[in-house]
Write an enzyme that holds these catalytic residues in place. Structure first.
Site, PDB file in Angstrom:
ATOM      1  N   HIS A 181     -14.134  46.343  21.386  1.00  0.00           N
ATOM      2  CA  HIS A 181     -12.975  46.683  20.319  1.00  0.00           C
ATOM      3  C   HIS A 181     -12.866  45.635  19.356  1.00  0.00           C
ATOM      4  O   HIS A 181     -11.962  45.343  18.749  1.00  0.00           O
ATOM      5  CB  HIS A 181     -11.708  46.951  21.058  1.00  0.00           C
ATOM      6  CG  HIS A 181     -11.682  47.992  22.197  1.00  0.00           C
ATOM      7  ND1 HIS A 181     -11.188  49.245  21.788  1.00  0.00           N
ATOM      8  CD2 HIS A 181     -11.955  47.746  23.370  1.00  0.00           C
ATOM      9  CE1 HIS A 181     -11.248  50.053  22.802  1.00  0.00           C
ATOM     10  NE2 HIS A 181     -11.537  49.145  23.897  1.00  0.00           N
ATOM     11  N   ASN A 191      -6.736  54.559  24.959  1.00  0.00           N
ATOM     12  CA  ASN A 191      -8.085  55.061  24.079  1.00  0.00           C
ATOM     13  C   ASN A 191      -7.556  56.525  23.484  1.00  0.00           C
ATOM     14  O   ASN A 191      -6.695  57.075  24.041  1.00  0.00           O
ATOM     15  CB  ASN A 191      -9.164  55.107  25.071  1.00  0.00           C
ATOM     16  CG  ASN A 191      -9.884  53.669  25.138  1.00  0.00           C
ATOM     17  OD1 ASN A 191      -9.431  52.692  24.524  1.00  0.00           O
ATOM     18  ND2 ASN A 191     -10.761  53.598  26.116  1.00  0.00           N
TER      19      ASN A 191
HETATM   20 FE1  HDE Z   1     -10.190  47.132  27.641  1.00  0.00          FE
HETATM   21  N1  HDE Z   1     -10.619  45.238  27.125  1.00  0.00           N
HETATM   22  N2  HDE Z   1     -10.985  46.590  29.112  1.00  0.00           N
HETATM   23  N3  HDE Z   1      -9.948  49.070  28.112  1.00  0.00           N
HETATM   24  N4  HDE Z   1      -9.305  47.301  25.916  1.00  0.00           N
HETATM   25  C1  HDE Z   1     -10.118  44.825  25.606  1.00  0.00           C
HETATM   26  O1  HDE Z   1      -9.026  42.622  25.469  1.00  0.00           O
HETATM   27  C2  HDE Z   1     -11.158  45.538  29.821  1.00  0.00           C
HETATM   28  C3  HDE Z   1     -10.181  49.563  29.264  1.00  0.00           C
HETATM   29  C4  HDE Z   1      -8.606  48.674  25.362  1.00  0.00           C
HETATM   30  O2  HDE Z   1      -6.785  46.364  19.596  1.00  0.00           O
HETATM   31  C5  HDE Z   1     -10.373  43.155  25.687  1.00  0.00           C
HETATM   32  O3  HDE Z   1      -7.963  41.842  23.573  1.00  0.00           O
HETATM   33  C6  HDE Z   1     -11.758  45.583  31.229  1.00  0.00           C
HETATM   34  C7  HDE Z   1      -9.626  51.027  29.405  1.00  0.00           C
HETATM   35  C8  HDE Z   1      -8.179  48.534  23.864  1.00  0.00           C
HETATM   36  O4  HDE Z   1      -6.834  44.582  20.375  1.00  0.00           O
HETATM   37  C9  HDE Z   1     -10.590  42.961  26.977  1.00  0.00           C
HETATM   38  C10 HDE Z   1     -11.581  46.976  31.409  1.00  0.00           C
HETATM   39  C11 HDE Z   1      -8.874  51.213  28.179  1.00  0.00           C
HETATM   40  C12 HDE Z   1      -8.713  47.348  23.623  1.00  0.00           C
HETATM   41  C13 HDE Z   1     -11.005  44.311  27.766  1.00  0.00           C
HETATM   42  C14 HDE Z   1     -11.394  47.723  30.101  1.00  0.00           C
HETATM   43  C15 HDE Z   1      -9.379  49.862  27.282  1.00  0.00           C
HETATM   44  C16 HDE Z   1      -9.408  46.663  24.597  1.00  0.00           C
HETATM   45  C17 HDE Z   1     -11.259  42.568  24.646  1.00  0.00           C
HETATM   46  C18 HDE Z   1     -11.940  47.758  32.701  1.00  0.00           C
HETATM   47  C19 HDE Z   1      -8.012  52.386  27.852  1.00  0.00           C
HETATM   48  C20 HDE Z   1      -8.626  46.747  22.125  1.00  0.00           C
HETATM   49  C21 HDE Z   1     -10.502  42.093  23.779  1.00  0.00           C
HETATM   50  C22 HDE Z   1     -11.269  47.145  34.066  1.00  0.00           C
HETATM   51  C23 HDE Z   1      -7.091  52.738  28.664  1.00  0.00           C
HETATM   52  C24 HDE Z   1      -6.929  46.116  21.990  1.00  0.00           C
HETATM   53  C25 HDE Z   1      -8.964  42.277  24.059  1.00  0.00           C
HETATM   54  C26 HDE Z   1      -6.934  45.545  20.644  1.00  0.00           C
HETATM   55  C27 HDE Z   1      -9.703  45.359  24.475  1.00  0.00           C
HETATM   56  C28 HDE Z   1     -10.993  44.173  29.107  1.00  0.00           C
HETATM   57  C29 HDE Z   1     -11.038  49.163  30.189  1.00  0.00           C
HETATM   58  C30 HDE Z   1      -8.387  49.800  25.994  1.00  0.00           C
HETATM   59  C31 HDE Z   1     -11.953  42.142  27.097  1.00  0.00           C
HETATM   60  C32 HDE Z   1     -11.955  44.595  31.959  1.00  0.00           C
HETATM   61  C33 HDE Z   1      -9.691  52.005  30.552  1.00  0.00           C
HETATM   62  C34 HDE Z   1      -7.525  49.644  23.092  1.00  0.00           C
HETATM   63  O5  HDE Z   1     -10.006  42.065  27.657  1.00  0.00           O
END
Ligand code: HDE
Length: 725
Positions: A82, A154
């Site tokens: 993201h 999402n």
């Molecule tokens: Fe994320 N995800 N994600 N994700 N995600 C990040 O956090 C992570 C997942 C989502 O505009 C990171 O600040 C793991 C699902 C959005 O700043 C990080 C897993 C969904 C955004 C991270 C998931 C998301 C992130 C990267 C699986 C939808 C952007 C930078 C366990 C429900 C937020 C940050 C923004 C961002 C980890 C799965 C949505 C690395 C470990 C499912 C919208 O922490």
């Protein structure tokens, strides 16, 4: 301080708006002297300190060193996923419908809560194109009276994997390949398809990714989903399960893949610019927040597990109830300070909400805080203006990098007597976050419940719920992606997986790849429920459980919203254009909420046939039809001849036709249309029989064109494929 006074101060501050809070940190430099970071006025910012005017620069130059040092440290690590995103401020107003299930203050009727929402792509780097085929992030920070709540969702309601332990592998597979860092912002490469074809739990999400949901027309025109099942808790501590939905007021709209490819070249900032421009023009994007509420007692009534994030709850089984509306009404003042430094954490939650045991959610609870520590450099990121809670933050956490709060007093521990017992915990009947009580039992085990094993039923429901047009787009998307793969075994395994979703889909995709079906390639992680599966604590209720064969809400085209608001209409004009009709049409479209734009062969102005002129907004060499929603060819007489001789004008028309968008043309100018569309057959009267073409003879006929705009696309233009562009 007496408790009453503390409470009053707290309430006063809670009512303070986020804008007012941010205002304390903003600065504009009007009428100010240039200074160093220590506030010393700088009298020469053009020349460094030297030994002689040609001589070597001197280490002594503390202004030069301070400036370069700051510059050298201007970047922070981009988000691992993201990384590319855009955000806006706004307000969420609750309608009170959720208060039946949830005690959170921000959901009470009429409560207005400041919000900051960031939209993003997932795979690409910060500088990548907006129109990549990808999932879109939809993350909202609610600055509530009771603390910060982050809904980090999402634009698709399911996810690729069921367990957080697979996330790094998944992300490594979709990101550019590690040996050569190719390709940027694309899933169309071997490692992605290798991973998802082995991990068949990804199949449902892959279907969404290959659908038009992955190429939205605008951030303002896509849904958002919390994905996981969460919990809501009411005033009496009753618990229910909840799925969160954002529904855009403008409806869901997508572009075609051919457009997406071209937009990526013409304007890689397409979505970012669209969001910015809409807000600047006062067309504030709005989204309803909806909830699907599932009583605790219904936990096991579905044919899938509510804790499985690769499954959605069909809206036919549990309707979405609208609980409030978000309006995004202010662009950030500074991209870095706000959009880049905003730190979303799924663990930011307020009283009345709670997590479930979804194993993906559980892993996210760790990952977001951890990532902010790395990205923002320490544990005080909550003090940055964009992350700062509106509710007061009072605790005994101290120190660390870039600490801004100057905590007074000698006690930094609790319980204490020396500090009068402050700050005191909100125990007993005082409001505060309480985890929902849940009975736990079981054995410690590194395993997954059998209720997570079905990887294909909902993927199939998704595919079967699409219209013919949407199904074709899905097939073409699979073909595009897999034609970029070099390893044949990867392609074959994908086809083998698709056969388990729908044989017709698999056969169509395979035919474009030159692969004969059926193919049988085992996917090692494609698990089946053993016939003799033991009775567990929970078995999937595939026979008895609630399920649907199709779900209308999954199709974009089955859920049109007839609105022309904010649609960009290109007026293609050359000198001598029909001033009367064009001026009236421009005025009318503006009045009805669309955005007319003047497009002409050259920049500057374009002259009308009555002596007037219009300012050119976009000149043909620097624009393209793909940046607009519809076309009005406003030329007549000699002005048509000029456009007919202009290859770029004809390309503009041909592409608009090919992409199934509405076209209005002034009567008498049809020859321009025909010449732009060689290969497209005319009907017996010498006209184009295709839908979505309005021939304008008088101003009143604009209504026909507006009716076409409401429909947005005419996918039944079967000859669109014959247009060579
Ligand atoms: Fe994320 N995800 N994600 N994700 N995600 C990040 O956090 C992570 C997942 C989502 O505009 C990171 O600040 C793991 C699902 C959005 O700043 C990080 C897993 C969904 C955004 C991270 C998931 C998301 C992130 C990267 C699986 C939808 C952007 C930078 C366990 C429900 C937020 C940050 C923004 C961002 C980890 C799965 C949505 C690395 C470990 C499912 C919208 O922490």
């Amino acid at each position: 301080m007496p408790k009453k006074e503390v409470k009053k101060q707290r309430d006063d501050r809670a009512l303070q708006s986020k804008d007012a809070q941010l205002e304390q940190y903003t600065q504009d430099a009007t009428d100010e002297f240039l200074t160093s970071n220590q506030g010393v006025r700088i009298n020469d910012n053009q020349n460094s300190l030297k030994a002689g005017s040609r001589g070597p620069s001197l280490l002594e130059d503390h202004f030069l060193r301070e400036k370069l040092t700051h510059f050298d440290h201007e970047r922070i690590p981009e988000r691992v996923v993201h990384a590319r995103g855009s955000a806006a401020h706004g307000t969420f107003i609750a309608n009170g419908a959720a208060s039946r299930y949830c005690k959170a203050a921000f959901l009470r009727k009429g409560v207005a809560t400041p919000v900051f929402t960031r939209f993003s792509t997932v795979a690409g780097s910060r500088g990548s194109t907006d129109l990549a085929r990808d999932v879109r992030g939809f993350a909202t920070k609610f600055y509530t009276q009771e603390g910060v709540f982050d809904l980090v969702g999402n634009n698709m309601p399911v996810f690729f994997i069921q367990d957080a332990i697979k996330f790094p592998d998944f992300v490594h597979a979709v990101k550019p390949e590690p040996h050569n860092e190719i390709p940027q912002a694309q899933s169309a490469h071997d490692t992605f398809w290798d991973f998802v074809s082995i991990n068949t739990e990804a199949t449902h999400m892959v279907l969404w990714l290959m659908s038009d949901r992955a190429i939205p027309r605008s951030y303002r025109m896509m849904e958002g989903f919390g994905v996981h099942t969460f919990k809501m808790i009411d005033e009496d501590n009753n618990v229910c399960f909840v799925k969160f939905h954002w529904k855009p007021k403008l409806g869901v709209n997508s572009v075609l893949w051919d457009e997406a490819l071209k937009i990526s070249g013409k304007d890689p900032d397409f979505h970012r610019r669209d969001l910015w421009d809409a807000i600047e023009s006062g067309a504030f994007p709005q989204y309803d927040l909806g909830v699907q509420v599932i009583p605790e007692s219904d936990e096991f009534k579905f044919d899938f597990d509510l804790l499985d994030p690769t499954k959605l709850v069909p809206e036919e089984l549990v309707p979405v109830e609208i609980v409030g509306t978000m309006t995004l009404n202010r662009n950030p003042d500074n991209f870095f300070a706000e959009t880049e430094q905003v730190a979303f954490c799924i663990s930011h939650i307020v009283p009345g909400l709670d997590f479930t045991n979804d194993p993906l959610l559980q892993g996210r609870l760790f990952s977001y805080l951890d990532t902010q520590l790395k990205r923002l450099g320490g544990p005080n990121f909550h003090e940055l203006p964009i992350n700062k809670s509106l509710a007061p933050v009072v605790n005994n956490q101290r120190d660390g990098h870039m600490r801004q709060t100057i905590n007074r007093g000698r006690t930094s521990y609790e319980p204490n007597r020396l500090g009068g017992g402050c700050p005191f915990q909100a125990g007993g009947d005082m409001a505060g976050f309480k985890t929902a009580v849940e009975k736990m039992q079981g054995i410690k085990v590194r395993d997954r419940n059998l209720s997570f094993v079905d990887h294909f039923t909902q993927a199939r429901v998704f595919y079967l719920s699409q219209t013919v047009t949407e199904k074709t787009h899905i097939v073409e998307a699979f073909q595009f992606e897999l034609l970029h793969c070099t390893d044949n075994s990867v392609k074959e395994r994908v086809i083998s997986v698709l056969q388990q979703v729908d044989v017709d889909l698999a056969t169509k995709v395979a035919s474009g790849l030159g692969i004969a079906t059926p193919v049988q390639v085992p996917s090692p992680l494609n698990l089946q429920i053993p016939a003799d599966a033991p009775e567990g604590e929970y078995q999937p209720k595939s026979a008895a459980g609630l399920k649907v064969a199709q779900s209308k809400s999954l199709s974009i085209l089955e859920n049109p919203v007839p609105s022309i608001e904010t649609l960009k209409v290109a007026f293609l004009l050359a000198d001598g254009f029909d001033e009367k009709l064009v001026t009236k049409a421009v005025e009318q479209l503006k009045a009805d909420g669309a955005v007319p734009c003047i497009v002409a062969p050259l920049g500057g102005t374009v002259a009308g046939d009555k002596g007037g002129s219009l300012k050119v907004d976009f000149a043909l060499p620097a624009t393209g039809s793909v940046l607009f929603d519809a076309l009005y060819v406003g030329s007549a007489g000699k002005s048509v001849t000029a456009l007919t001789a202009d290859a770029k004008a004809k390309l503009f028309i041909a592409e608009t036709y090919k992409h199934c968008k509405p076209i209005a043309i002034i009567d008498g100018s049809q020859s321009l249309l025909f010449q732009s569309l060689p290969g497209v057959a005319l009907d017996s009267e010498g006209d184009l029989s295709a839908e979505g073409i309005a021939v304008i003879t008088k101003a009143a006929e604009l209504k026909d064109f507006e009716a076409m705009l409401e429909k947005k696309r005419f996918h039944n233009r079967t000859d669109a494929d014959k247009v060579v562009v």
